[in-house]
Design a protein around this motif. Sequence first.
Motif, PDB file in Angstrom:
ATOM      1  N   HIS A   1       0.722  -1.256   0.014  1.00 43.47           N
ATOM      2  CA  HIS A   1       0.108   0.049   0.164  1.00 43.47           C
ATOM      3  C   HIS A   1       0.865   1.264   0.088  1.00 43.47           C
ATOM      4  N   ILE A   2       1.810   1.354  -0.616  1.00 44.18           N
ATOM      5  CA  ILE A   2       2.804   2.388  -0.918  1.00 44.18           C
ATOM      6  C   ILE A   2       2.348   3.131  -2.247  1.00 44.18           C
ATOM      7  N   MET A   3       2.280   4.444  -2.218  1.00 41.99           N
ATOM      8  CA  MET A   3       1.900   5.267  -3.402  1.00 41.99           C
ATOM      9  C   MET A   3       3.244   5.326  -4.278  1.00 41.99           C
ATOM     10  N   GLN A   4       3.128   4.743  -5.448  1.00 40.49           N
ATOM     11  CA  GLN A   4       4.264   4.518  -6.127  1.00 40.49           C
ATOM     12  C   GLN A   4       4.386   5.674  -7.224  1.00 40.49           C
ATOM     13  N   GLY A   5       3.266   6.379  -7.723  1.00 40.79           N
ATOM     14  CA  GLY A   5       3.546   7.204  -8.758  1.00 40.79           C
ATOM     15  C   GLY A   5       4.454   6.864  -9.874  1.00 40.79           C
ATOM     16  N   GLN A   6       5.360   7.756 -10.166  1.00 44.57           N
ATOM     17  CA  GLN A   6       6.353   7.476 -11.232  1.00 44.57           C
ATOM     18  C   GLN A   6       7.690   6.841 -10.918  1.00 44.57           C
ATOM     19  N   THR A   7       7.608   6.282  -9.781  1.00 37.65           N
ATOM     20  CA  THR A   7       8.679   5.338  -9.551  1.00 37.65           C
ATOM     21  C   THR A   7       8.825   4.300 -10.261  1.00 37.65           C
ATOM     22  N   PRO A   8      10.072   3.456 -10.585  1.00 41.28           N
ATOM     23  CA  PRO A   8      10.109   2.329 -11.541  1.00 41.28           C
ATOM     24  C   PRO A   8       9.097   1.231 -10.869  1.00 41.28           C
ATOM     25  N   GLY A   9       9.148   0.872  -9.764  1.00 41.71           N
ATOM     26  CA  GLY A   9       8.333  -0.199  -9.174  1.00 41.71           C
ATOM     27  C   GLY A   9       8.869  -1.708  -9.661  1.00 41.71           C
ATOM     28  N   GLN A  10       8.534  -2.530  -9.089  1.00 41.60           N
ATOM     29  CA  GLN A  10       9.079  -3.986  -9.189  1.00 41.60           C
ATOM     30  C   GLN A  10       7.883  -4.933  -8.958  1.00 41.60           C
TER      31      GLN A  10
ATOM     32  N   GLY B   1       3.958  13.421  -6.845  1.00 41.98           N
ATOM     33  CA  GLY B   1       4.656  14.436  -6.166  1.00 41.98           C
ATOM     34  C   GLY B   1       5.061  14.033  -4.614  1.00 41.98           C
ATOM     35  N   SER B   2       4.900  14.734  -3.563  1.00 38.88           N
ATOM     36  CA  SER B   2       5.406  14.550  -2.321  1.00 38.88           C
ATOM     37  C   SER B   2       4.445  13.208  -1.659  1.00 38.88           C
ATOM     38  N   PHE B   3       3.536  13.009  -2.379  1.00 34.64           N
ATOM     39  CA  PHE B   3       2.778  11.557  -1.737  1.00 34.64           C
ATOM     40  C   PHE B   3       3.342  10.407  -2.101  1.00 34.64           C
ATOM     41  N   THR B   4       4.397  10.697  -3.165  1.00 36.61           N
ATOM     42  CA  THR B   4       5.125   9.495  -3.649  1.00 36.61           C
ATOM     43  C   THR B   4       5.883   8.840  -2.663  1.00 36.61           C
ATOM     44  N   GLY B   5       5.784   7.407  -2.296  1.00 36.89           N
ATOM     45  CA  GLY B   5       6.548   6.614  -1.607  1.00 36.89           C
ATOM     46  C   GLY B   5       5.885   6.790  -0.051  1.00 36.89           C
ATOM     47  N   LYS B   6       4.610   7.381   0.183  1.00 33.54           N
ATOM     48  CA  LYS B   6       4.013   7.203   1.342  1.00 33.54           C
ATOM     49  C   LYS B   6       3.080   6.138   1.526  1.00 33.54           C
ATOM     50  N   TYR B   7       2.758   5.934   2.558  1.00 32.96           N
ATOM     51  CA  TYR B   7       1.754   4.626   3.059  1.00 32.96           C
ATOM     52  C   TYR B   7       0.315   5.304   2.565  1.00 32.96           C
ATOM     53  N   ILE B   8      -0.201   4.563   1.686  1.00 34.32           N
ATOM     54  CA  ILE B   8      -1.721   5.014   1.357  1.00 34.32           C
ATOM     55  C   ILE B   8      -2.408   5.436   2.453  1.00 34.32           C
ATOM     56  N   PRO B   9      -2.794   4.526   3.325  1.00 32.19           N
ATOM     57  CA  PRO B   9      -3.997   4.428   4.401  1.00 32.19           C
ATOM     58  C   PRO B   9      -3.514   5.786   5.334  1.00 32.19           C
ATOM     59  N   GLU B  10      -2.330   6.373   5.284  1.00 29.38           N
ATOM     60  CA  GLU B  10      -1.866   7.540   6.329  1.00 29.38           C
ATOM     61  C   GLU B  10      -2.109   8.806   5.493  1.00 29.38           C
ATOM     62  N   LEU B  11      -2.400   8.684   4.107  1.00 29.07           N
ATOM     63  CA  LEU B  11      -2.895   9.820   3.296  1.00 29.07           C
ATOM     64  C   LEU B  11      -4.207  10.381   3.480  1.00 29.07           C
ATOM     65  N   ALA B  12      -4.623  10.902   4.611  1.00 30.59           N
ATOM     66  CA  ALA B  12      -5.856  11.323   5.022  1.00 30.59           C
ATOM     67  C   ALA B  12      -6.334  12.323   3.979  1.00 30.59           C
ATOM     68  N   ASN B  13      -5.428  13.002   3.436  1.00 35.48           N
ATOM     69  CA  ASN B  13      -6.306  13.881   2.494  1.00 35.48           C
ATOM     70  C   ASN B  13      -6.316  13.620   1.091  1.00 35.48           C
ATOM     71  N   LEU B  14      -6.136  12.236   1.086  1.00 37.62           N
ATOM     72  CA  LEU B  14      -6.208  11.753  -0.366  1.00 37.62           C
ATOM     73  C   LEU B  14      -7.793  11.938  -1.138  1.00 37.62           C
ATOM     74  N   ASN B  15      -8.574  11.883  -0.393  1.00 36.27           N
ATOM     75  CA  ASN B  15     -10.063  12.010  -0.606  1.00 36.27           C
ATOM     76  C   ASN B  15     -10.366  13.470  -0.964  1.00 36.27           C
ATOM     77  N   ASP B  16      -9.445  14.441  -0.747  1.00 35.08           N
ATOM     78  CA  ASP B  16      -9.764  16.003  -0.722  1.00 35.08           C
ATOM     79  C   ASP B  16      -8.851  16.493  -1.417  1.00 35.08           C
TER      80      ASP B  16
END
Length: 172
Positions: free
Chosen positions: A18-27, A86-101
């Motif tokens: 549950h990590i926000m990958q964004g434009q990181t390569p990912g595996q 942006g700065s959400f990249t790499g963050k644990y998605i459940p902790e992104l409380a502002n994701l819905n706003d």
Amino acid sequence: MTLLYLVRHGETVDNAHHIMQGQTPGQLNENGIRQAEEVADKLKDEAIDAFVSSDLRRSIHTCELIARPHGMPVTTTPLLRERDWGSFTGKYIPELANLNDPSLWPDDIESLDALKRRAKDFMVWLKEQYPGQKVLAVGHGIINKAIQSVYYNKPMNEIKPMSNAEIRMIEL
């Protein structure tokens, strides 16, 4: 008419955590590799003319696995990259409380308008590069949603999210 097999990449290590990958390569993780191999098996007898992928590693790997039975190369394009979080990249998605706003998001996140312009540019590029062909393209959850949003002329929230390694067909 260009027929697009739109695919989301297989599950990644970061998806599973549950990590926000964004434009990181990912595996891809083991499940993601298996998912891509299942798509490859399902489509091995389809007459696909070209394989296109985002230029991010998780999509390239997925597309290479799907293209393998066809013995065809994969073309990459940054137009299919995931949304820049942006700065959400790499963050644990459940902790992104502002994701819905979105009004509370940092300014460094790619705007919805920019994302949809890129989706439209991808579809124009695809029709120009592969007119009348069957193309399998591997992208990401949000850019694939944007492509469908532009194609169907519907808001993003009316497009059902794609699961990992899901295939949707679009006639361009």
